[in-house]
Motif scaffolding. Structure first.
Motif, short mmCIF file in Angstrom:
data_model
loop_
_atom_site.label_atom_id
_atom_site.label_comp_id
_atom_site.label_asym_id
_atom_site.label_seq_id
_atom_site.Cartn_x
_atom_site.Cartn_y
_atom_site.Cartn_z
N ALA A 98 50.34 40.79 47.59
CA ALA A 98 50.91 42.13 47.79
C ALA A 98 52.20 42.27 46.99
N SER A 99 53.01 41.21 46.93
CA SER A 99 54.21 41.24 46.08
C SER A 99 53.82 41.33 44.61
N PHE A 100 52.78 40.60 44.23
CA PHE A 100 52.29 40.66 42.84
C PHE A 100 51.89 42.08 42.48
N ALA A 114 52.92 44.90 43.87
CA ALA A 114 54.13 45.74 43.79
C ALA A 114 54.86 45.54 42.47
N ALA A 115 55.01 44.27 42.06
CA ALA A 115 55.69 43.98 40.81
C ALA A 115 54.85 44.40 39.61
N GLY A 116 53.55 44.16 39.70
CA GLY A 116 52.65 44.42 38.58
C GLY A 116 52.38 45.88 38.33
N THR A 117 52.73 46.76 39.28
CA THR A 117 52.55 48.19 39.08
C THR A 117 53.89 48.92 38.93
N ALA A 118 54.99 48.19 38.89
CA ALA A 118 56.30 48.82 38.73
C ALA A 118 56.41 49.54 37.39
N TYR A 119 55.64 49.11 36.40
CA TYR A 119 55.70 49.74 35.08
C TYR A 119 55.31 51.21 35.15
N CYS A 120 54.35 51.55 36.01
CA CYS A 120 53.92 52.95 36.12
C CYS A 120 54.57 53.65 37.30
N ASN A 121 54.73 52.97 38.42
CA ASN A 121 55.26 53.62 39.62
C ASN A 121 56.77 53.80 39.59
N LEU A 122 57.46 52.97 38.81
CA LEU A 122 58.91 53.09 38.68
C LEU A 122 59.37 53.20 37.23
N PHE A 151 54.62 36.43 37.85
CA PHE A 151 53.87 35.19 37.67
C PHE A 151 53.60 34.63 39.07
N TYR A 152 52.39 34.82 39.54
CA TYR A 152 52.04 34.38 40.89
C TYR A 152 51.26 33.07 40.80
N ALA A 153 51.92 31.97 41.19
CA ALA A 153 51.30 30.64 41.14
C ALA A 153 50.87 30.24 42.54
N PHE A 154 49.62 29.80 42.67
CA PHE A 154 49.08 29.48 43.98
C PHE A 154 48.10 28.31 43.88
N TYR A 155 47.82 27.73 45.00
CA TYR A 155 46.77 26.72 45.10
C TYR A 155 45.46 27.41 44.74
N SER A 156 44.81 27.00 43.66
CA SER A 156 43.70 27.79 43.12
C SER A 156 42.60 28.02 44.15
N MET A 157 42.35 27.06 45.04
CA MET A 157 41.29 27.22 46.03
C MET A 157 41.62 28.34 47.02
N ALA A 182 44.24 45.08 43.09
CA ALA A 182 45.19 44.92 41.99
C ALA A 182 44.61 45.46 40.69
N ALA A 183 43.35 45.16 40.44
CA ALA A 183 42.70 45.66 39.23
C ALA A 183 42.57 47.17 39.28
N ASP A 184 42.18 47.70 40.43
CA ASP A 184 42.06 49.14 40.61
C ASP A 184 43.40 49.82 40.35
#
Length: 896
Positions: free
Chosen positions: A582-584, A586-594, A601-607, A620-622
């Motif tokens: 959800a943070s990703f 928000a950050a990833g759509t700031a270019y258009c929304n703000l 860069f969201y790093a996570f345990y891949s599984m 996120a894609a939508d």
């Protein structure tokens, strides 16, 4: 032994006398000091009582009445008459859109009842609260209840932003942008919708983290978001989704008073009552109060104020408290006589209370969510409240105004059509200026631009900065560092070993140091930063915390100390992949929304990425989010020792379902650097609406320097790493060995085995993206199919493999379906080796033997493929198996 007191027992006369004195004293305190100080006094009294051994846990539930009493309601600021007419027209057009769509195309679907219940909640917001983005205001963020989208379209039609032709094509979207999508989808209406909300449960969590991200941007001095407010218009049924309540504690803990949930409590979900045997509003009040939210209940319309004021006995409130939702639904469904008998008829006192009302007047005793004055008071209180987020619990009727077509029916959610009589009744109830002869066709209605209604509508929106929803297609660009600026990371590790996860950490630090974009980098992790080797980043740049750091960390003074800061750049979300994505978003759509590009860069345990939060990634894609998803500790055999639940063997497959996601499985440090640099260039210089997924590994090995000319192949999906021209007698065979990620090293070792023991030449390829190779080949096939007269241009994969005799052997640390993606375009025999089956704990060597993807199995697969092609003597296979240590009787790993 004394009998324990029961809180429901009547008070003793002496206590009653004492209580009267207390009431008088407390009333005096309220008059003198106001509500805030009075509340502090009560808190102090509770604390003192607890110290004396008197339990005083504050109740989580308040009586089933409005939170805001009539005396505290301010004068309604709008023109109630005009707003009512606009609301009625929007109701009609929203209904007509669905009815007409299904009349012309039966079964195409749509929803009437949700917006029918939510119209007042939406319109009060549109007229008085929802602020659009303009040069003086960053804009509010409004998450519209997905099933109510017809109402939003109907309003935009009156605003002149959507044409009648588009309304006629509701749910008919091909060709693109000729119709209207069923629900809020930014991908399908990129200049209209901002947030995809109809997958129930996602909007509440996304709204929480959006509100928090606005505070993050403010604290870091990136953009002034102090005027922005986040509104989430939700349904009571969707609050049962775990994600819906998953962010409540964060919102309260961080005092996000820039956030308001408006929950449309129409008491019904898709099949029937939300809480037929209980009270959903009370359930939700307990949840939100317990989490620390400000709760405003809007249960009864203004018609009830007189009755409540006349209820000196308290029996009306008691009756409201004891009545369950299934009964309230029946009261909305039946005539006023039924409510007179079954609700008020419970006692003579209540009967007398309504004896002056006719049955029709009783039926018109409204729910609070349909009363603009009550809704306005609640919204006004919400935006003025400080120190906590607010939830407005608004009582409504599902299908309000639909009458016999579905008002409060269990089937109303799926109602898509209405008879001529039902349309006539709807028209009459809401006084829509359509003649009896026209009603059966359910035509759209729009007043003239010079009408009082449209002038008022436009004036109200101009005062709030413009129209909503609205999304900016373009955004400012960023100056991305060139590939050459990362030259040190392209040189290889020399004699030292490194993992691709370490490479990412080093590149992240370089990016955060960059003068042009360093402050735009948003590192996100769900409590695994140390696992991924990122502790140096958060100690240097700080972990965001609105409270800063109120304690001395136990590792203070070390290079990797845990450092929290009000302006911290790193978002360490705790153990919540859902919150992190959800943070990703928000950050990833700031270019258009703000209009403020941020690079998450969201790093996570891949599984625990795609498998756990796939629905959020689709959202996120939508939403056309940009940024990087990094599946760390990737691979089913590379993450040794962790076992079945942790070993990822399929995330690239799940990722491949998202059309705009660029999926890579890099093996070497330079591949990671090339992919990230190009991704930033495409997303933030070229403004492409894509985002990236990279698998990263924790296995350390020597990283070679970047070969000349490799960049294009890395980005397009494959490039040749090493040729081996072993002296042998196989002129018609030359195995092509494909490897990805850590398994590329196994392919390189297999090449040595073939050369040293069987004198077979071979070539090794790094396949950085099977999915991109597949997409390119499919696009090429389509072009050839649609333009058969044109000379077909081979796909990149076909160009690279042209003239290679094969056979072709692919090995991966994921399921064999990953390399299977390119099977149709391989010009020869193709064998894929993967990790199909459940993961388990062991060493990497043992696991790769178990799943049959190590160098020995790759080499043997090449030999058997050559034997099948009659370029290798099959009688030599038994000796080859023995030499390579292949157990022909071993159980298949997929079944154990």
């Amino acid at each position: 032994m004394n009998k324990p007191s029961n809180p429901t027992d009547p008070l003793q006369p002496s206590v009653n006398d004492e209580l009267s004195d207390w009431f008088d004293s407390f009333r005096d305190v309220v008059d003198r000091y106001g509500a805030t100080e009075s509340a502090q006094l009560l808190d102090a009294l509770r604390a003192h009582a607890e110290s004396l051994g008197v339990p005083t846990a504050p109740p989580l539930l308040t009586p089933y009445v409005n939170t805001i009493p009539p005396a505290q309601q301010q004068e309604y600021p709008g023109d109630s008459e005009i707003e009512a007419r606009l609301r009625h027209l929007i109701r009609w057009n929203a209904m007509a859109m669905v009815v007409r769509a299904n009349k012309h195309n039966p079964g195409i679907g749509g929803h009437i009842a949700t917006y029918a219940s939510a119209a007042t909640l939406f319109e009060v917001g549109f007229h008085h609260f929802f602020h659009a983005r303009n040069e003086d205001h960053p804009g509010d963020f409004v998450y519209f209840q997905g099933h109510a989208s017809p109402g939003v379209y109907a309003r935009a039609f009156l605003e002149g932003r959507i044409s009648e032709q588009q309304l006629e094509r509701f749910r008919r979207e091909t060709p693109r942008e000729t119709g209207l999508p069923s629900y809020p989808h930014p991908w399908l209406m990129p200049d209209f919708w901002q947030f995809p909300t109809v997958s129930m449960g996602l909007a509440p969590l996304m709204a929480v983290y959006q509100a928090r991200f606005l505070r993050y941007l403010q604290a870091r001095g990136i953009v002034d978001t102090s005027k922005s407010h986040v509104w989430a218009l939700l349904g009571d049924g969707e609050m049962d989704e775990p994600e819906s309540t998953g962010g409540l504690l964060l919102a309260a803990r961080e005092k996000l008073d820039n956030l308001t949930f408006v929950i449309n409590c129409n008491l019904q979900r898709l099949d029937g009552p939300v809480r037929g045997n209980g009270k959903v509003i009370q359930d939700l009040e307990g949840i939100f109060r317990g989490a620390g939210w400000n709760v405003v209940k809007v249960i009864w319309g203004s018609e009830w104020d007189e009755l409540l004021a006349a209820d000196k006995s308290g029996q009306l409130i008691q009756r409201m408290n004891e009545t369950i939702d299934g009964e309230y639904q029946m009261y909305a469904h039946e005539p006023g006589s039924y409510m007179r008998e079954h609700f008020f008829g419970k006692s003579p006192v209540l009967q007398k209370l309504v004896e002056h009302l006719s049955d029709d007047q009783i039926q018109r005793l409204s729910r609070g969510g349909h009363d603009p004055r009550k809704v306005f008071a609640a919204y006004d209180a919400a935006v003025k409240f400080r120190g906590a987020p607010t939830v407005v619990l608004a009582n409504t009727i599902k299908g309000y105004g639909m009458g016999s077509a579905g008002e409060a029916y269990n089937t109303t959610h799926a109602k898509k059509s209405m008879t001529a009589d039902q349309l006539l009744a709807f028209r009459t109830r809401f006084n829509v200026p359509i003649s009896d002869e026209e009603v059966a066709d359910s035509p759209f209605y729009k007043p003239t631009e010079t009408s009082r209604e449209l002038k008022y509508l436009h004036n109200q929106r101009r005062a709030l900065g413009g129209y909503l929803p609205a999304r900016a297609k373009q955004s400012p660009t960023l100056s991305i560092p060139s590939l050459e600026s990362f030259a040190k990371l392209l040189e290889g590790s020399g004699d030292r070993s490194a993992a691709t996860t370490m490479t990412y950490g080093r590149m992240l630090e370089r990016l955060m140091e960059n003068d042009a974009i360093g402050d735009r980098i948003v590192p996100i992790v769900p409590d695994e930063a140390r696992t991924f080797g990122l502790e140096g980043v958060f100690s240097r740049y700080g972990l965001y915390s609105p409270k800063g750091q109120l304690y001395k960390s136990v590792d203070a003074g070390t290079l990797t100390q845990y450092t929290q800061a009000v302006d911290g750049q790193f978002l360490d979300e705790g153990i919540t992949e859902a919150g992190s994505i959800a943070s990703f978003i928000a950050a990833g759509t700031a270019y258009c929304n703000l209009q403020t590009p941020m690079i998450p860069f969201y790093a996570f345990y891949s599984m625990f990425g795609f498998q756990r939060i796939g629905d959020f990634l689709w959202a996120a894609a939508d939403a056309q989010a940009k940024g990087f998803l990094l599946g760390c500790t990737a691979g089913r055999t590379t993450l040794m020792g962790e076992g079945l639940q942790h070993c990822d063997g399929h995330s690239p497959l799940v990722a491949s379902t998202i059309p705009t996601l660029q999926i890579y499985d890099p093996a070497f440090a330079y591949e990671v650097v090339v992919i990230i640099q190009e991704g930033m260039r495409r997303m933030y210089e070229q403004n492409e609406n894509v985002f990236y997924y990279l698998t990263l590994y924790n296995e350390s090995y020597a990283m070679p320097p970047m070969p000349d000319g490799a960049r294009d192949g890395i980005l397009r999906g494959m490039y040749e790493v090493r040729r081996n021209d072993a002296n042998g007698d196989h002129p018609s065979a030359r195995p092509q060995l494909f490897g990805s990620g850590t398994i590329l090293n196994e392919a390189l070792r297999a090449q040595q085995l073939l050369a040293e023991h069987f004198h077979i030449p071979s070539d090794v390829w790094s396949i950085t993206s099977y999915n991109l190779l597949r997409r390119d080949a499919m696009a090429n096939d389509r072009e050839s199919r649609l333009q058969p007269s044109e000379m077909p241009t081979p796909s990149f994969l076909q160009q690279e493999l042209a003239g290679r005799p094969g056979p072709f052997i692919a090995a991966t640390d994921y399921m064999a379906m990953v390399p299977d993606q390119i099977a149709p375009w391989i010009p020869g025999r193709y064998v894929t080796l993967g990790t199909d089956g459940f993961g388990r704990s062991d060493t990497r060597e043992a696991l790769r033997e178990h799943f049959e993807i190590n160098a020995n199995h790759i080499a043997y697969a090449a030999l058997t493929a050559m034997a099948a092609d009659e370029t290798f003597d099959p009688s030599r296979l038994p000796d080859a198996r023995k030499m390579l240590g292949i157990d022909a009787n071993k159980l298949a790993p997929v079944g154990i």
